[in-house]
Design a protein around this motif. Structure first.
Motif, PDB file in Angstrom:
ATOM      1  N   UNK A   1      28.049 -42.664   3.335  1.00  0.00           N
ATOM      2  CA  UNK A   1      28.348 -41.468   2.539  1.00  0.00           C
ATOM      3  C   UNK A   1      27.162 -41.074   1.671  1.00  0.00           C
ATOM      4  N   UNK A   2      27.053 -39.798   1.364  1.00  0.00           N
ATOM      5  CA  UNK A   2      25.988 -39.321   0.484  1.00  0.00           C
ATOM      6  C   UNK A   2      26.224 -39.824  -0.933  1.00  0.00           C
ATOM      7  N   UNK A   3      25.133 -40.134  -1.642  1.00  0.00           N
ATOM      8  CA  UNK A   3      25.240 -40.611  -3.015  1.00  0.00           C
ATOM      9  C   UNK A   3      24.009 -40.146  -3.783  1.00  0.00           C
ATOM     10  N   UNK A   4      24.066 -40.279  -5.109  1.00  0.00           N
ATOM     11  CA  UNK A   4      22.957 -39.880  -5.963  1.00  0.00           C
ATOM     12  C   UNK A   4      23.355 -38.748  -6.886  1.00  0.00           C
ATOM     13  N   UNK A   5      22.861 -38.807  -8.113  1.00  0.00           N
ATOM     14  CA  UNK A   5      23.261 -37.838  -9.134  1.00  0.00           C
ATOM     15  C   UNK A   5      22.149 -36.866  -9.520  1.00  0.00           C
TER      16      UNK A   5
END
Length: 368
Positions: free
Chosen positions: A136-140
């Protein structure tokens, strides 16, 4: 102004799928389904490589078509990519370098890293038609719902990739805010997306581009020399304190950008794909107790706990190795640690930490 596209939820299961689910073994289903189509699976996100494009002298962009199980992303995020190499799945984190597309395809740009098992495989040997595993995509570090004010992107090396995704997303909206990109590389041939960046600068008056070379003399319009420092910022982005700053690159680069700008800029967000250099204070060792196994180890200060524990022979779950994906998160019963990217010191007992971006500052007890 359009809102940022957010990852979509999984499609609801059909009544038939819900009915047969208790009787299906996903691994068996995947084995036979892959004989009919390489990305068919019961629930695993997979993607087929549909194209390869040269991005620079040592980087390639892979265009991927995910299957229906992948949930999407926001420009600026990362995902885990997995490939079978010599009979084993090797996974690493890569930034998505494009904005979300209507056709559902995604893109990653892979730089060939010396000794990088997966990067070398993807850069040198992966071909159109190969199937990769997706996380899954992640990162803020992403664009906010509302984009306003003025912006400054600071990129070095592979740090251009998440910023390129955000830049493309802004270009899709007609470049609604003033944006300056300062992009550092050692040599001209290592710069990625140069033709597209120059075209964007020519098309959008709101977008300014400066390419900075650290080991070559500037020769072409828009090029300059030198590393990131107060003088280069003053020269190429004199109003940086009135801008929202995003920085991405090696740890030392991000640490310098943070030190120079974070306290005065309108906003500051950063990601580093390597820890900053160890300081002179990071000397000596500490005792780290692994509570579940009962082992006691002497580990060096100033080195990420993940790499220090791996050097002791431990095989630990890890992913991005950048402090973003939480794969290496671990409980800490006692002791003090220092975040390698920000320098923040944490001494709270019974807390969690990411092993890849924290170093021991005192004796520790970890839930391992």
């Amino acid at each position: 102004m359009n809102a940022v596209v957010r990852p979509s939820a999984h499609r609801p299961r059909s009544p038939l799928r819900r009915l047969v689910a208790p009787f299906v073994k996903p691994q068996v289903f995947d084995f036979w389904a892959s004989r009919l189509h390489p990305t068919w699976s019961w629930e695993r996100p997979l993607a087929r490589i549909e194209a390869r494009e040269s991005a620079s002298a040592d980087a390639v962009t892979l265009i991927l078509k995910p299957n229906r199980h992948w949930r999407g992303f926001v420009a600026g995020q990362h995902l885990m990519i997995g490939a079978r190499i010599d009979g084993a799945t090797v996974s690493r984190s890569y930034s998505l370098c494009d904005a979300p597309r209507a056709d559902g395809r995604i893109a990653i740009t892979v730089k060939a890293i010396e000794g990088g098992r997966l990067s070398r495989h993807l850069h040198d040997r992966a071909r159109v038609g190969d199937v990769l595993e997706l996380g899954p995509a992640f990162g803020e570090m992403v664009l906010p719902e509302r984009v306003d004010g003025a912006w400054l992107f600071l990129a070095a090396g592979s740090g251009i990739t998440p910023l390129m995704a955000m830049l493309r997303a802004l270009a899709q909206r007609g470049m609604p805010v003033p944006l300056t990109l300062l992009y550092w590389a050692r040599r001209r041939e290592e710069l990625c997306f140069v033709d597209e960046l120059r075209e964007l600068a020519a098309t959008h008056p709101n977008f300014e581009l400066r390419l900075l070379l650290t080991r070559q003399a500037p020769q072409h319009p828009g090029e300059a020399g030198g590393r990131i420092d107060a003088e280069s910022l003053a020269q190429h982005a004199p109003d940086w304190a009135q801008r929202r700053i995003y920085a991405c690159g090696p740890g030392g680069f991000v640490a310098t950008a943070r030190e120079l700008t974070a306290a005065r800029a309108v906003g500051f967000a950063a990601e580093a794909f390597t820890p900053p250099p160890r300081s002179d204070d990071d000397t000596g060792t500490v005792e780290v107790e692994l509570a579940r196994s009962g082992r006691r180890l002497q580990l060096p200060r100033g080195q990420s706990l993940l790499s220090a524990l791996e050097a002791q022979g431990l095989s630990l779950a890890s992913g991005c190795r950048m402090g973003l994906c939480n794969t290496c998160a671990c409980g800490k019963a006692s002791g003090t640690t220092r975040h390698l990217h920000t320098g923040d010191v944490h001494s709270e007992p019974a807390s969690a930490l990411r092993l890849c971006v924290n170093a021991a500052s005192s004796d520790l007890v970890l839930d391992l």
